[in-house]
Each structure stands twice: as structure tokens, then as C-alpha cells.
Design a protein around this motif. Structure first.
Motif, PDB file in Angstrom:
ATOM      1  N   LEU A 121     -51.224   7.706 -12.829  1.00 15.44           N
ATOM      2  CA  LEU A 121     -52.082   7.549 -14.002  1.00 15.44           C
ATOM      3  C   LEU A 121     -53.538   7.846 -13.663  1.00 15.44           C
ATOM      4  N   THR A 122     -53.966   7.455 -12.469  1.00 13.77           N
ATOM      5  CA  THR A 122     -55.338   7.750 -12.044  1.00 13.77           C
ATOM      6  C   THR A 122     -55.580   9.255 -12.061  1.00 13.77           C
ATOM      7  N   VAL A 123     -54.642  10.019 -11.527  1.00 11.26           N
ATOM      8  CA  VAL A 123     -54.778  11.473 -11.522  1.00 11.26           C
ATOM      9  C   VAL A 123     -54.837  11.999 -12.953  1.00 11.26           C
ATOM     10  N   HIS A 124     -53.954  11.509 -13.815  1.00 14.16           N
ATOM     11  CA  HIS A 124     -53.918  11.996 -15.200  1.00 14.16           C
ATOM     12  C   HIS A 124     -55.183  11.628 -15.974  1.00 14.16           C
ATOM     13  N   VAL A 125     -55.740  10.448 -15.696  1.00 11.52           N
ATOM     14  CA  VAL A 125     -57.004  10.070 -16.330  1.00 11.52           C
ATOM     15  C   VAL A 125     -58.122  10.987 -15.834  1.00 11.52           C
ATOM     16  N   LEU A 126     -58.169  11.244 -14.528  1.00 12.42           N
ATOM     17  CA  LEU A 126     -59.194  12.136 -13.987  1.00 12.42           C
ATOM     18  C   LEU A 126     -59.109  13.536 -14.586  1.00 12.42           C
ATOM     19  N   LEU A 127     -57.887  13.992 -14.847  1.00  8.02           N
ATOM     20  CA  LEU A 127     -57.688  15.327 -15.408  1.00  8.02           C
ATOM     21  C   LEU A 127     -57.881  15.362 -16.917  1.00  8.02           C
ATOM     22  N   GLY A 128     -58.100  14.193 -17.517  1.00 12.17           N
ATOM     23  CA  GLY A 128     -58.306  14.132 -18.957  1.00 12.17           C
ATOM     24  C   GLY A 128     -57.026  14.251 -19.763  1.00 12.17           C
ATOM     25  N   ARG A 129     -55.887  14.048 -19.123  1.00  8.40           N
ATOM     26  CA  ARG A 129     -54.589  14.152 -19.809  1.00  8.40           C
ATOM     27  C   ARG A 129     -54.172  12.838 -20.467  1.00  8.40           C
ATOM     28  N   VAL A 130     -54.680  11.750 -19.916  1.00  7.72           N
ATOM     29  CA  VAL A 130     -54.356  10.419 -20.441  1.00  7.72           C
ATOM     30  C   VAL A 130     -55.666   9.653 -20.598  1.00  7.72           C
ATOM     31  N   GLU A 131     -55.851   9.049 -21.751  1.00  7.68           N
ATOM     32  CA  GLU A 131     -57.033   8.216 -21.977  1.00  7.68           C
ATOM     33  C   GLU A 131     -56.889   6.921 -21.175  1.00  7.68           C
ATOM     34  N   PRO A 132     -57.987   6.380 -20.656  1.00  7.17           N
ATOM     35  CA  PRO A 132     -57.905   5.136 -19.885  1.00  7.17           C
ATOM     36  C   PRO A 132     -57.198   4.001 -20.637  1.00  7.17           C
ATOM     37  N   VAL A 133     -57.452   3.874 -21.934  1.00  8.40           N
ATOM     38  CA  VAL A 133     -56.813   2.798 -22.711  1.00  8.40           C
ATOM     39  C   VAL A 133     -55.303   2.974 -22.720  1.00  8.40           C
TER      40      VAL A 133
END
Length: 196
Positions: free
Chosen positions: A166-178
Motif C-alpha cells: 500500500l505504501t508503494v501504491h500511495v507513493l505512485l498515486g494509485r491509492v489514496e491514503p484514506v
């Protein structure tokens, strides 16, 4: 009268420069020469605080660990056990500027660790610390009337893999932190259930 030098502050300034170089150029970009250029210091002054490339990378990795540890320590230990567990995992996510920068540096270490044994060993410290904490918390919840699917070790590995992804996906803008936080809470509820 001699000038008083705050050595901790000077070292922190250098590590700031190291982080920026790692974020922009990856670990290979963090050299003594590059740190000197970025910080505006001489190479000799940089070597006084960070004498080798290994020391530069160690300082960068230690700062990542310190940022995450500070966020984890801010989790209220008196909260209900599942909230504490979810809070620890959420603390690892890049949800503000400081944690985002730490996660970008962490990801650079992960990428380099694939082909560099020394980096893999340094990265292992970051992995082991979080893993150990998760195992401890999961073991503790079993004493409070909860069952942990697969046991604390397996659940800790699963949760850690999930938060890393999830950290990677948040960094890539694929998943919102919330959304990432919601996914982690759901995983905790799935893996840890009341035994009564």
C-alpha cells in the motif's frame, strides 16, 4: 570567543541533503561529493560527519526508521487493541510530507537491496523492527481474548506485506491514503477476531 557548533543540527542538515539526493537520484546519487555540492559544504566538512558512503546510507536509513518510530509511538496505547494494531500500520503509510519523504527514501533502499547485499542487510533492520513490533502486538492481543488467524508470526508477515504494498501504491498515486487506511483496518478485522 569560539563559535559554538551544534553538531546534531549540522548532521541533520547533511542528512536532509542526502534524503533529497536519494529521492531525486536513488541511492547511487548519494555520494560524498554530491552531498557536499547539495549542502554547500566542503567534502572535508561532509566527511567529518559522514566519513564514508556507507555512513551516508546508514544515516539516511536511520532517519527513515526514526520518522516511522516517532509516528508509531504517537499511537495511543490505551486505545482498543485492534485500533492500536491498525494505528501502528497506518503510522507506516505516507500520509504527510515527512512520512512521504521517508517512504520515498525507504523505497529507494528496497529497490537497491534487490542487487546489493549490504543494502539488503541495512534494509533488513527496518523490516525486522516493524515485524517484531507487529508480532509482539499480535501476541499480546491473543492474551486479551482475541484469535489471530494463522498465529502472530503469519499475521504479522501478511500485514507487513500489505502495508509495504500500500505504501508503494500511495507513493505512485494509485491509492489514496484514506483508502489505504481503510484496507489496513479491514485486514486487521479479518485477521484478529474476538474468541468469545
Amino acid at each position: 570567543m569560539p563559535r559554538v557548533v551544534d553538531h546534531r543540527q549540522r548532521r541533520d542538515e547533511l542528512v536532509d541533503a542526502v534524503w533529497q539526493l536519494i529521492i531525486e537520484h536513488g541511492l547511487p546519487g548519494a555520494t560524498i561529493r554530491a552531498v557536499a555540492e547539495r549542502s554547500g559544504w566542503s567534502s572535508g566538512a561532509v566527511r567529518h560527519y559522514l566519513p564514508t558512503r556507507e555512513a551516508i546510507l546508514d544515516a539516511a536509513a536511520q532517519r527513515v526508521g526514526a520518522v516511522i518510530e516517532q509516528r508509531v509511538r504517537a499511537v495511543d496505547p490505551s486505545a482498543p487493541p485492534l485500533e492500536v494494531l491498525a494505528g501502528i500500520l497506518i503510522a507506516v503509510l505516507p500520509t504527510d510530507e515527512s512520512s512521504r519523504r521517508a517512504s520515498e527514501v525507504w523505497l529507494a533502499f528496497v529497490g537497491q537491496a534487490v542487487s546489493d547485499r549490504a543494502i539488503a542487510d541495512a534494509q533488513g533492520i527496518l523490516y525486522r523492527d516493524l515485524n517484531q513490533l507487529l508480532v509482539e502486538v499480535l501476541t499480546q492481543v491473543t492474551t486479551l481474548g482475541y484469535e489471530v488467524d494463522g498465529g502472530p508470526d503469519a499475521a504479522a508477515a501478511e500485514l507487513q506485506a500489505l502495508v509495504d504494498g500500500l505504501t508503494v501504491h500511495v507513493l505512485l498515486g494509485r491509492v489514496e491514503p484514506v483508502r489505504a487506511e481503510d484496507v489496513l483496518r479491514a485486514a486487521v478485522r479479518r485477521l484478529v477476531v474476538s474468541a468469545t
